[in-house]
Design a protein around this motif. Structure first.
Motif, PDB file in Angstrom:
ATOM      1  N   SER A   1      -1.593   7.295   1.426  1.00 19.15           N
ATOM      2  CA  SER A   1      -2.523   6.896   0.349  1.00 19.15           C
ATOM      3  C   SER A   1      -3.017   5.478   0.585  1.00 19.15           C
ATOM      4  O   SER A   1      -2.771   4.563  -0.223  1.00 19.15           O
ATOM      5  CB  SER A   1      -1.828   7.013  -1.003  1.00 19.15           C
ATOM      6  OG  SER A   1      -1.250   8.284  -1.174  1.00 19.15           O
ATOM      7  N   ILE A   2      -3.730   5.268   1.683  1.00 19.93           N
ATOM      8  CA  ILE A   2      -4.056   3.917   2.130  1.00 19.93           C
ATOM      9  C   ILE A   2      -4.955   3.190   1.138  1.00 19.93           C
ATOM     10  O   ILE A   2      -4.684   2.041   0.760  1.00 19.93           O
ATOM     11  CB  ILE A   2      -4.706   3.947   3.530  1.00 19.93           C
ATOM     12  CG1 ILE A   2      -3.691   4.457   4.558  1.00 19.93           C
ATOM     13  CG2 ILE A   2      -5.212   2.564   3.914  1.00 19.93           C
ATOM     14  CD1 ILE A   2      -4.242   4.593   5.959  1.00 19.93           C
TER      15      ILE A   2
ATOM     16  N   SER B   1      -1.967  -3.307  -3.997  1.00 20.28           N
ATOM     17  CA  SER B   1      -1.659  -4.659  -3.530  1.00 20.28           C
ATOM     18  C   SER B   1      -2.456  -5.694  -4.317  1.00 20.28           C
ATOM     19  O   SER B   1      -1.926  -6.751  -4.693  1.00 20.28           O
ATOM     20  CB  SER B   1      -1.965  -4.781  -2.027  1.00 20.28           C
ATOM     21  OG  SER B   1      -1.113  -3.936  -1.282  1.00 20.28           O
ATOM     22  N   PHE B   2      -3.725  -5.400  -4.566  1.00 20.33           N
ATOM     23  CA  PHE B   2      -4.522  -6.314  -5.391  1.00 20.33           C
ATOM     24  C   PHE B   2      -3.995  -6.346  -6.827  1.00 20.33           C
ATOM     25  O   PHE B   2      -4.032  -7.394  -7.483  1.00 20.33           O
ATOM     26  CB  PHE B   2      -5.992  -5.884  -5.377  1.00 20.33           C
ATOM     27  CG  PHE B   2      -6.735  -6.289  -4.128  1.00 20.33           C
ATOM     28  CD1 PHE B   2      -6.886  -7.624  -3.800  1.00 20.33           C
ATOM     29  CD2 PHE B   2      -7.284  -5.339  -3.280  1.00 20.33           C
ATOM     30  CE1 PHE B   2      -7.572  -8.020  -2.653  1.00 20.33           C
ATOM     31  CE2 PHE B   2      -7.968  -5.710  -2.136  1.00 20.33           C
ATOM     32  CZ  PHE B   2      -8.110  -7.053  -1.814  1.00 20.33           C
ATOM     33  N   PHE B   3      -3.509  -5.213  -7.330  1.00 19.37           N
ATOM     34  CA  PHE B   3      -2.928  -5.160  -8.669  1.00 19.37           C
ATOM     35  C   PHE B   3      -1.693  -6.053  -8.753  1.00 19.37           C
ATOM     36  O   PHE B   3      -1.495  -6.777  -9.740  1.00 19.37           O
ATOM     37  CB  PHE B   3      -2.579  -3.714  -9.016  1.00 19.37           C
ATOM     38  CG  PHE B   3      -2.003  -3.518 -10.392  1.00 19.37           C
ATOM     39  CD1 PHE B   3      -2.450  -4.252 -11.475  1.00 19.37           C
ATOM     40  CD2 PHE B   3      -0.997  -2.578 -10.608  1.00 19.37           C
ATOM     41  CE1 PHE B   3      -1.927  -4.059 -12.756  1.00 19.37           C
ATOM     42  CE2 PHE B   3      -0.455  -2.380 -11.872  1.00 19.37           C
ATOM     43  CZ  PHE B   3      -0.926  -3.125 -12.945  1.00 19.37           C
ATOM     44  N   ILE B   4      -0.855  -6.019  -7.729  1.00 18.51           N
ATOM     45  CA  ILE B   4       0.346  -6.857  -7.706  1.00 18.51           C
ATOM     46  C   ILE B   4      -0.039  -8.334  -7.739  1.00 18.51           C
ATOM     47  O   ILE B   4       0.588  -9.150  -8.427  1.00 18.51           O
ATOM     48  CB  ILE B   4       1.198  -6.534  -6.464  1.00 18.51           C
ATOM     49  CG1 ILE B   4       1.797  -5.122  -6.599  1.00 18.51           C
ATOM     50  CG2 ILE B   4       2.315  -7.564  -6.279  1.00 18.51           C
ATOM     51  CD1 ILE B   4       2.505  -4.632  -5.348  1.00 18.51           C
TER      52      ILE B   4
ATOM     53  N   ILE C   1      -5.580  -1.008  15.009  1.00 18.70           N
ATOM     54  CA  ILE C   1      -5.596  -2.305  14.330  1.00 18.70           C
ATOM     55  C   ILE C   1      -5.772  -2.099  12.825  1.00 18.70           C
ATOM     56  O   ILE C   1      -5.125  -2.781  12.012  1.00 18.70           O
ATOM     57  CB  ILE C   1      -6.729  -3.201  14.868  1.00 18.70           C
ATOM     58  CG1 ILE C   1      -6.506  -3.507  16.352  1.00 18.70           C
ATOM     59  CG2 ILE C   1      -6.819  -4.489  14.069  1.00 18.70           C
ATOM     60  CD1 ILE C   1      -5.242  -4.288  16.647  1.00 18.70           C
ATOM     61  N   PHE C   2      -6.601  -1.149  12.459  1.00 16.33           N
ATOM     62  CA  PHE C   2      -6.800  -0.824  11.047  1.00 16.33           C
ATOM     63  C   PHE C   2      -5.482  -0.409  10.400  1.00 16.33           C
ATOM     64  O   PHE C   2      -5.142  -0.874   9.307  1.00 16.33           O
ATOM     65  CB  PHE C   2      -7.832   0.301  10.927  1.00 16.33           C
ATOM     66  CG  PHE C   2      -7.942   0.890   9.552  1.00 16.33           C
ATOM     67  CD1 PHE C   2      -8.667   0.254   8.555  1.00 16.33           C
ATOM     68  CD2 PHE C   2      -7.316   2.097   9.239  1.00 16.33           C
ATOM     69  CE1 PHE C   2      -8.770   0.799   7.276  1.00 16.33           C
ATOM     70  CE2 PHE C   2      -7.416   2.654   7.973  1.00 16.33           C
ATOM     71  CZ  PHE C   2      -8.139   2.004   6.983  1.00 16.33           C
ATOM     72  N   ILE C   3      -4.730   0.456  11.066  1.00 20.19           N
ATOM     73  CA  ILE C   3      -3.430   0.892  10.536  1.00 20.19           C
ATOM     74  C   ILE C   3      -2.480  -0.296  10.420  1.00 20.19           C
ATOM     75  O   ILE C   3      -1.744  -0.434   9.430  1.00 20.19           O
ATOM     76  CB  ILE C   3      -2.813   1.982  11.440  1.00 20.19           C
ATOM     77  CG1 ILE C   3      -3.583   3.299  11.305  1.00 20.19           C
ATOM     78  CG2 ILE C   3      -1.338   2.200  11.109  1.00 20.19           C
ATOM     79  CD1 ILE C   3      -3.486   3.951   9.939  1.00 20.19           C
TER      80      ILE C   3
ATOM     81  N   THR D   1      -3.665  -2.617   7.379  1.00 15.45           N
ATOM     82  CA  THR D   1      -3.399  -2.010   6.070  1.00 15.45           C
ATOM     83  C   THR D   1      -1.900  -1.893   5.811  1.00 15.45           C
ATOM     84  O   THR D   1      -1.456  -2.040   4.664  1.00 15.45           O
ATOM     85  CB  THR D   1      -4.055  -0.624   5.969  1.00 15.45           C
ATOM     86  OG1 THR D   1      -3.646   0.198   7.069  1.00 15.45           O
ATOM     87  CG2 THR D   1      -5.578  -0.754   5.988  1.00 15.45           C
ATOM     88  N   SER D   2      -1.114  -1.644   6.846  1.00 15.20           N
ATOM     89  CA  SER D   2       0.339  -1.551   6.676  1.00 15.20           C
ATOM     90  C   SER D   2       0.916  -2.886   6.226  1.00 15.20           C
ATOM     91  O   SER D   2       1.720  -2.944   5.287  1.00 15.20           O
ATOM     92  CB  SER D   2       1.002  -1.116   7.987  1.00 15.20           C
ATOM     93  OG  SER D   2       0.579   0.180   8.379  1.00 15.20           O
TER      94      SER D   2
END
Length: 350
Positions: A125-126, A133-136, A79-81, A84-85
């Protein structure tokens, strides 16, 4: 399987009719590929180890609390993968959907897929990709000159990966303020001084590393620099962006400036290879800047000399994509990235 998936995603994104629908399908394929992966990429099992340790009560990544928080919220590693994906790929879809014209969306997906340091390496590079993603998201506010939301999202990014602290000053660049030739020349001169000047730059960098006090960053700093060949190849992107940036405007200009930052870090890696890792925060923006500059050059009236016109419209783009192909080939023949050659799914272990 890996090559087929990347090729299929690119081809589907290039279908002319119902482009938005096919772009969704294209990224759907990439997301499914990422969600179902098992032991794919250099750090898959390392993150599995971190996941188990945090679940067992470890205080690992205490300085980057967003990562352990996410781990605690996910009931299992698969679920974590998946989470994050989705969180790291969906923003890329929105970048292409919102900022690349229809006829060039397939080209943007091609760059995303053929550059192994974008989609493929992001699967390893998770933490840094969560920060990206936060930068975007932060850039959405930066271009509207809303500094408070920008700073909040960069802070969240730094809570995923401490290196994102360097993104705070990017508020000054992530906008559509015009760039003139004098500014470009000044950047070139400064870059030459940093590359070929005295060791003051290295001392300054060491102060920065001491601030982070992270063994991983120190390891990168001791690896030495990239080869002169790699630096010259990085210069191709710098030249292409630099000679076109004064003609750009709006969102294209903003993403071109961020791409220029990536090229600068790519060349500074000649000194210390760690700069290539920092450049990962900006390399994704080539998926917008390159197609949109090509689009602008195709619709603009020819005003430059014949040689410049040919170099700008044909020679430099051909060189860039030739290098992309060579890097793709090199990636899959380099023993360092052997874990990316064979794709396995969680369906084989569940």
């Amino acid at each position: 399987m890996v090559h087929v998936t990347l090729l299929l995603s690119t081809v589907i994104a290039s279908i002319k009719k119902n482009r938005r629908f096919w772009l969704v399908i294209s990224f759907g394929i990439l997301i499914v590929f990422a969600i179902l992966r098992y032991d794919f990429g250099n750090d898959y099992m390392n993150y599995y180890k971190f996941f188990k340790e945090i679940k067992a009560g470890s205080s690992a990544f205490a300085n980057e609390p967003m990562f352990p928080l996410l781990v605690k919220l996910c009931p299992n590693y698969y679920i974590f993968i998946a989470v994050t994906s989705i969180f790291t790929i969906i923003p890329i879809y929105y970048l292409i959907k919102n900022y690349v014209v229809d006829n060039y969306k397939g080209l943007a997906v091609l760059i995303y897929c053929i550059n192994p340091y974008l989609f493929l390496l992001s699967l390893s590079s998770i933490r840094q990709m969560l920060a990206l993603s936060f930068f975007i998201i932060a850039i959405h506010y930066s271009k509207k000159h809303k500094i408070i939301p920008y700073l909040i999202f960069i802070f969240l990014a730094s809570m995923c990966h401490m290196s994102a602290i360097i993104l705070f000053p990017l508020y000054l660049i992530a906008n559509d303020n015009k760039v003139n030739r004098i500014q470009v020349i000044a950047v070139v001169m400064l870059l030459l001084i940093l590359l070929f000047g005295n060791d003051a730059f290295e001392r300054l960098l060491q102060y920065g590393l001491n601030f982070f006090d992270n063994i991983n960053y120190n390891v990168y700093s001791t690896r030495g620099g990239n080869t002169l060949r790699a630096t010259l190849l990085s210069a191709i992107w710098f030249i292409y962006i630099a000679i076109n940036i004064n003609k750009l405007s709006g969102n294209t200009l903003m993403f071109a400036k961020l791409s220029l930052v990536c090229s600068i870090f790519g060349m500074l890696a000649y000194k210390i290879s760690m700069f290539g890792r920092i450049g990962m925060y900006f390399e994704i923006f080539f998926i917008i800047s390159i197609p949109m500059i090509m689009y602008q050059n195709n619709i603009a009236l020819r005003k430059d000399g014949k040689l410049f016109y040919l170099a700008n419209k044909y020679i430099l783009p051909m060189l860039m994509f030739t290098v992309y192909i060579l890097r793709y080939y090199s990636f899959f023949t380099n023993p360092m990235w052997e874990s990316f050659r064979e794709y396995h799914t969680i369906l084989t272990v569940m």
